[in-house]
Write an enzyme that holds these catalytic residues in place. Structure first.
Site, mmCIF file in Angstrom:
data_model
loop_
_atom_site.group_PDB
_atom_site.id
_atom_site.type_symbol
_atom_site.label_atom_id
_atom_site.label_comp_id
_atom_site.label_asym_id
_atom_site.label_seq_id
_atom_site.Cartn_x
_atom_site.Cartn_y
_atom_site.Cartn_z
ATOM 1 N N ASP A 129 1.039 -1.267 -0.083
ATOM 2 C CA ASP A 129 0.057 0.026 0.082
ATOM 3 C C ASP A 129 0.850 1.417 -0.040
ATOM 4 O O ASP A 129 0.393 2.163 0.364
ATOM 5 C CB ASP A 129 -0.949 -0.024 1.161
ATOM 6 C CG ASP A 129 -2.154 0.967 0.921
ATOM 7 O OD1 ASP A 129 -2.375 1.573 -0.107
ATOM 8 O OD2 ASP A 129 -2.517 1.514 2.023
ATOM 9 N N CYS A 193 -23.295 3.632 5.924
ATOM 10 C CA CYS A 193 -22.553 4.910 5.869
ATOM 11 C C CYS A 193 -23.145 6.117 6.446
ATOM 12 O O CYS A 193 -24.143 6.436 6.156
ATOM 13 C CB CYS A 193 -21.957 4.973 4.301
ATOM 14 S SG CYS A 193 -21.150 6.418 3.944
#
Length: 372
Positions: A129, A193
């Site tokens: 990453d 969310c």
């Protein structure tokens, strides 16, 4: 894949290791281009700057012939959203409650890559990453899981909780079969969310995402998202935590990344008082350290403003004199919610930063009275 390499990967704590080809993410590259073209990446300019390399690992390294993807289960042993019901404490994403996963994985990946090089005589490169590589699409192509409607990787064995690492090699390794999508009609992650950051399934607007806002976003948190942040002070696990596939995850975590006790539920009042030295000491070795004290205290003060707990007002008031305007502005907002009487006319008159003065003006428009 040489058996010795797979065996060593598992002995080092990786739960899955599979192979794909570098040309397996062409469609993902097209989706990424559309994501950036629509501006959904927000301030993450590095995504646009490295678009060509992200879209095709062969641009990153022309010699690559195989991509080895590894996953390490970091699933929590307790409810990762439990802190959301405790407004006096801060909630950090599960992955940030211990050591930086880059540090955890990279050394192990280097050892596995070294063994792969010795077994095959091939060149290798390791990524965690930190390079323009599309780990999640590559992991899906290798069969570690599939990208769910929240755009994160979902595994039938480990739910939404896998750290990913990649080894690129110029060895020709037999690719594994990709995983198919098993989300079906479920939309639990989308509905969970807090800021409606998913304009459609499988599509994220990073500009609305609390993980983006608390970590990548440099300025004040946009006013429209502050209340929705609650006490999330670094990242957001809501869409990950509600995934039904988590219940099929392996029970044994082997304490791979057990949360540090002091980061499981840190008190907001204590965090608000951190100076730079104390911040660096507390988050030494943690991914939180990378965002710096000012962004972190901005997040903490938003959480204090959302707490509805007047006993936290003194901690916010102390930050009205902070040397960083980002922190001062967040302190004004927090006090406008908790105890506007602490926002005095004298303090307002002494403020010179335009962004902080805008926070004072917003507080006045909301009905705060600045007493002398």
């Amino acid at each position: 894949m040489p058996a010795a390499v797979a065996e060593r990967a598992r002995s080092l704590g990786f739960d899955v290791i599979r192979v794909t080809s570098p040309d397996a993410v062409v469609e993902a590259g097209l989706r990424l281009r559309a994501f950036v073209a629509d501006g959904l990446h927000g301030e993450m300019s590095w995504m646009a700057d490295t678009l060509d390399r992200r879209a095709d690992p062969r641009v990153l390294w022309p010699a690559v012939r195989s991509v080895v993807m590894l996953g390490l289960n970091y699933g929590p042993s307790a409810d990762p959203l439990a802190n959301l019901g405790r407004p006096a404490v801060g909630n950090l994403s599960v992955y940030a409650r211990n050591r930086d996963y880059h540090d955890v994985l990279k050394g192990r990946l280097k050892e596995i890559a070294g063994l792969l090089a010795r077994e095959t005589g091939a060149a290798v490169k390791v990524f965690v990453d930190t390079a323009p590589l599309m780990e999640k699409p590559l992991a899906a192509a290798a069969g570690l899981g599939w990208q769910g409607k929240h755009t994160n990787l979902v595994s039938r064995d480990f739910g939404s909780w896998l750290f990913l690492g990649a080894i690129l090699t110029d060895a020709e390794l037999a690719p594994d079969a990709p995983e198919t999508d098993h989300c079906g009609s479920c939309r639990a992650c989308l509905d969970a969310c807090p800021t409606d950051a998913f304009p459609a399934p499988y599509r994220l607007d990073a500009r609305r995402c609390i993980s983006y806002l608390t970590i990548e976003h440099a300025g004040p948190i946009p006013a429209e998202f502050r209340a929705a942040m609650g006490n999330r002070i670094y990242g957001c696990d809501d869409c990950l935590a509600v995934c039904p596939w988590n219940k099929f995850a392996a029970v044994s975590r082997e304490a791979k990344l057990a949360a540090r006790p002091d980061l499981e539920a840190p008190r907001l009042a204590d965090l608000a008082g951190l100076d730079d030295v104390a911040f660096r000491a507390l988050f030494s070795g943690s991914p939180v350290k990378r965002i710096g004290r000012s962004r972190f205290l901005r997040n903490v003060l938003v959480a204090i403003g959302n707490s509805a707990d007047p006993s936290l007002a003194p901690a916010a008031e102390e930050r009205l004199a902070d040397p960083d305007p980002l922190v001062r502005g967040a302190a004004v907002w927090a006090l406008s919610r908790l105890d506007p009487g602490r926002l005095t006319a004298a303090r307002r008159a002494a403020e010179t930063d335009p962004d902080v003065r805008a926070e004072w003006d917003a507080a006045a428009a909301a009905g705060a009275l600045f007493l002398s």
